[in-house]
Design a protein around this motif. Structure first.
Motif, PDB file in Angstrom:
ATOM      1  N   LEU A  49      49.368   5.980  -4.968  1.00 11.62           N
ATOM      2  CA  LEU A  49      48.176   5.993  -4.697  1.00 11.62           C
ATOM      3  C   LEU A  49      48.367   5.334  -3.778  1.00 11.62           C
ATOM      4  CD1 LEU A  49      45.571   5.411  -6.675  1.00 11.62           C
ATOM      5  CD2 LEU A  49      46.293   2.932  -7.298  1.00 11.62           C
ATOM      6  N   SER A  50      46.676   5.769  -2.821  1.00  9.56           N
ATOM      7  CA  SER A  50      46.207   5.102  -1.277  1.00  9.56           C
ATOM      8  C   SER A  50      45.425   3.879  -1.808  1.00  9.56           C
ATOM      9  CB  SER A  50      46.014   6.506  -0.460  1.00  9.56           C
ATOM     10  OG  SER A  50      45.567   6.871  -0.833  1.00  9.56           O
ATOM     11  N   PRO A  51      44.845   3.751  -0.892  1.00  9.23           N
ATOM     12  CA  PRO A  51      43.673   2.519  -0.846  1.00  9.23           C
ATOM     13  C   PRO A  51      42.521   4.149  -1.545  1.00  9.23           C
ATOM     14  CG  PRO A  51      44.342   1.137   0.440  1.00  9.23           C
ATOM     15  CD  PRO A  51      45.554   2.679   0.794  1.00  9.23           C
ATOM     16  N   TYR A  52      42.467   4.561  -0.297  1.00 11.23           N
ATOM     17  CA  TYR A  52      41.492   6.442  -0.622  1.00 11.23           C
ATOM     18  C   TYR A  52      41.481   6.849  -2.753  1.00 11.23           C
ATOM     19  CZ  TYR A  52      39.091  10.679  -0.579  1.00 11.23           C
ATOM     20  OH  TYR A  52      38.613  11.585  -0.530  1.00 11.23           O
ATOM     21  N   ARG A  53      42.596   7.116  -2.562  1.00 11.54           N
ATOM     22  CA  ARG A  53      42.725   7.415  -3.981  1.00 11.54           C
ATOM     23  C   ARG A  53      42.121   6.830  -4.922  1.00 11.54           C
ATOM     24  NH1 ARG A  53      41.408  11.535  -4.947  1.00 11.54           N
ATOM     25  NH2 ARG A  53      42.292  11.349  -6.618  1.00 11.54           N
ATOM     26  N   ALA A  54      42.287   4.746  -5.020  1.00 10.01           N
ATOM     27  CA  ALA A  54      42.210   4.070  -5.501  1.00 10.01           C
ATOM     28  C   ALA A  54      40.365   4.605  -5.763  1.00 10.01           C
ATOM     29  CB  ALA A  54      42.254   2.645  -5.593  1.00 10.01           C
ATOM     30  N   LEU A  55      39.785   4.038  -4.743  1.00  9.35           N
ATOM     31  CA  LEU A  55      38.242   4.368  -4.531  1.00  9.35           C
ATOM     32  C   LEU A  55      37.855   5.833  -5.058  1.00  9.35           C
ATOM     33  CD1 LEU A  55      37.627   2.848  -1.084  1.00  9.35           C
ATOM     34  CD2 LEU A  55      36.880   1.714  -3.221  1.00  9.35           C
ATOM     35  N   LEU A  79      24.885   5.530 -10.164  1.00 10.84           N
ATOM     36  CA  LEU A  79      24.383   6.538  -8.888  1.00 10.84           C
ATOM     37  C   LEU A  79      24.252   5.340  -7.593  1.00 10.84           C
ATOM     38  CD1 LEU A  79      24.389   9.319  -9.082  1.00 10.84           C
ATOM     39  CD2 LEU A  79      22.615   9.421  -8.406  1.00 10.84           C
ATOM     40  N   GLY A  80      24.005   4.002  -7.921  1.00 11.38           N
ATOM     41  CA  GLY A  80      23.885   2.742  -6.682  1.00 11.38           C
ATOM     42  C   GLY A  80      25.101   2.322  -6.197  1.00 11.38           C
ATOM     43  N   HIS A  81      25.964   2.316  -7.219  1.00 13.09           N
ATOM     44  CA  HIS A  81      27.402   1.993  -8.267  1.00 13.09           C
ATOM     45  C   HIS A  81      28.172   2.846  -7.116  1.00 13.09           C
ATOM     46  CE1 HIS A  81      26.138  -0.382 -11.689  1.00 13.09           C
ATOM     47  NE2 HIS A  81      25.917  -0.784 -10.332  1.00 13.09           N
ATOM     48  N   ARG A  98      31.025   5.267  -2.287  1.00 12.04           N
ATOM     49  CA  ARG A  98      31.985   6.305  -1.912  1.00 12.04           C
ATOM     50  C   ARG A  98      31.348   5.762  -0.130  1.00 12.04           C
ATOM     51  NH1 ARG A  98      27.946   9.018  -4.926  1.00 12.04           N
ATOM     52  NH2 ARG A  98      28.916  10.448  -6.221  1.00 12.04           N
ATOM     53  N   ARG A  99      30.343   4.576   0.226  1.00  4.21           N
ATOM     54  CA  ARG A  99      30.763   3.918   0.928  1.00  4.21           C
ATOM     55  C   ARG A  99      31.717   4.238   1.785  1.00  4.21           C
ATOM     56  NH1 ARG A  99      24.774   4.107   0.314  1.00  4.21           N
ATOM     57  NH2 ARG A  99      24.905   1.101  -0.462  1.00  4.21           N
ATOM     58  N   GLU A 100      32.753   2.866   1.048  1.00  2.03           N
ATOM     59  CA  GLU A 100      34.064   1.763   0.735  1.00  2.03           C
ATOM     60  C   GLU A 100      34.905   3.159   0.882  1.00  2.03           C
ATOM     61  OE1 GLU A 100      34.883  -1.268   1.330  1.00  2.03           O
ATOM     62  OE2 GLU A 100      32.612  -1.395   1.132  1.00  2.03           O
ATOM     63  N   ARG A 101      35.273   4.266   0.431  1.00  5.29           N
ATOM     64  CA  ARG A 101      36.187   5.433   0.287  1.00  5.29           C
ATOM     65  C   ARG A 101      36.102   5.935   1.418  1.00  5.29           C
ATOM     66  NH1 ARG A 101      34.543  10.655  -3.903  1.00  5.29           N
ATOM     67  NH2 ARG A 101      33.626  10.271  -3.010  1.00  5.29           N
ATOM     68  N   ARG A 102      34.487   5.791   2.052  1.00  2.00           N
ATOM     69  CA  ARG A 102      34.523   7.512   3.439  1.00  2.00           C
ATOM     70  C   ARG A 102      35.819   6.160   4.438  1.00  2.00           C
ATOM     71  NH1 ARG A 102      29.558   8.839   2.079  1.00  2.00           N
ATOM     72  NH2 ARG A 102      28.638   7.007   3.231  1.00  2.00           N
TER      73      ARG A 102
END
Length: 310
Positions: free
Chosen positions: A98-104, A142-144, A149-153
């Motif tokens: 698990l990485s921060p990207y995968r967690a998001l 969908l807003g959440h 998604r922005r945090e994931r990017r």
């Protein structure tokens, strides 16, 4: 007796209770994962899961406020007709890789599953009021998902610093917004029409009809917008491709997210209102297709859970 399978939601009180329980359950799961990450000395991930839990707590408080406004009292968990839908991908969340990207990514998928659930309820609602409430919850989810998604990017860019910066431009007028929307709607209509044709050849006429419906609406909207925009201002054509039902749904979702993002960043009221109106068009298409697919899947129709994002 309660069942873990989606059934009939017959009242706003029941839907509010389910929504509240889903948010609280997600917050609890994220906090459990934060504790596990601390034990493993994964402090970055632990902090991230606490952040996600706090977001879910905030969402639960928003549901509580909505409950007071609609029913006059806090959510009543005893009114839930069945167990909270299982949205959490716990096995993957416990993965050693698990990485921060995968967690998001897990968090995004959880929000998408909640969105699918609410669109299922909206499509099956017995009253217009219940359908509207389910649609409101779907918009929230969908807003959440968009926020996550922005945090994931951001996490992806930190993980892969060589990625180029985004090239999106923000329309500063209604004409600029229309110039973006027209080719986008036309491309979406073409992609959905081609997907519908492929689905029809695979003997899936009912699913094909959903994307034909979306293509009709996208084509009609692009035509109506083109009448309002001088041709000299039109943007170049776009190209989209939908090789699967999931791709077709993603195009619908991306349109909604794009318009809501423009509305959030609009610098004048006219552009804000136009973007909001376009977002409503996109939401109606998305909720109709998503909700109908979810209802078909729950009834045993041959639609892959992966295709509807479940």
């Amino acid at each position: 007796m309660k069942t873990a399978l989606p059934g009939v939601v017959s009242s706003a009180e029941q839907l509010i209770a389910i929504a509240h329980a889903m948010e609280r359950e997600a917050a609890r799961r994220y906090r459990e994962l934060a504790v596990r990450m601390r034990i493993q000395s994964e402090d970055v991930l632990a902090t991230l899961f606490i952040f996600l839990a706090e977001i879910e707590d905030k969402h639960a408080m928003e549901v509580e406020a909505r409950a007071e406004g609609i029913t006059g009292h806090p959510p009543d968990l005893t009114s839930m007709p069945w167990d909270v839908p299982e949205n959490f991908d716990e096995e993957e969340a416990r993965s050693a890789g698990l990485s921060p990207y995968r967690a998001l990514a897990i968090a995004v998928r959880n929000e998408e599953r909640a969105f699918v659930f609410y669109t299922y309820v909206a499509a099956s609602a017995a009253t217009p009021m219940l359908a509207r409430l389910a649609e409101q919850f779907a918009v929230d989810e969908l807003g959440h998902a968009g926020l996550l998604r922005r945090e994931r990017r951001k996490a992806w860019r930190r993980q892969t610093p060589a990625l180029p910066p985004p090239t999106d431009t923000r329309p500063e007028s209604v004409d600029e917004l229309l110039a973006l929307a027209i080719p986008m709607e036309r491309a979406a209509a073409a992609a959905h029409r081609a997907l519908a044709l492929r689905l029809a050849t695979r003997q899936e006429p009912e699913v094909a009809a959903l994307f034909d419906h979306a293509a009709d609406e996208e084509g009609d909207l692009s035509g109506a917008l083109a009448v309002r925009l001088p041709s000299v201002n039109a943007s170049p054509p776009q190209s989209m491709r939908a090789g699967s039902v999931r791709d077709g749904l993603r195009i619908l979702e991306d349109a909604f997210e794009r318009y809501t993002d423009i509305a959030e960043k609009a610098i004048d009221e006219a552009t804000l209102l136009e973007a909001q109106a376009l977002a409503q068009h996109a939401l109606r298409r998305l909720a109709y297709v998503h909700g109908t697919l979810a209802r078909r899947a729950s009834s045993g129709a041959p639609v892959s859970p992966e295709d509807i994002g479940a």
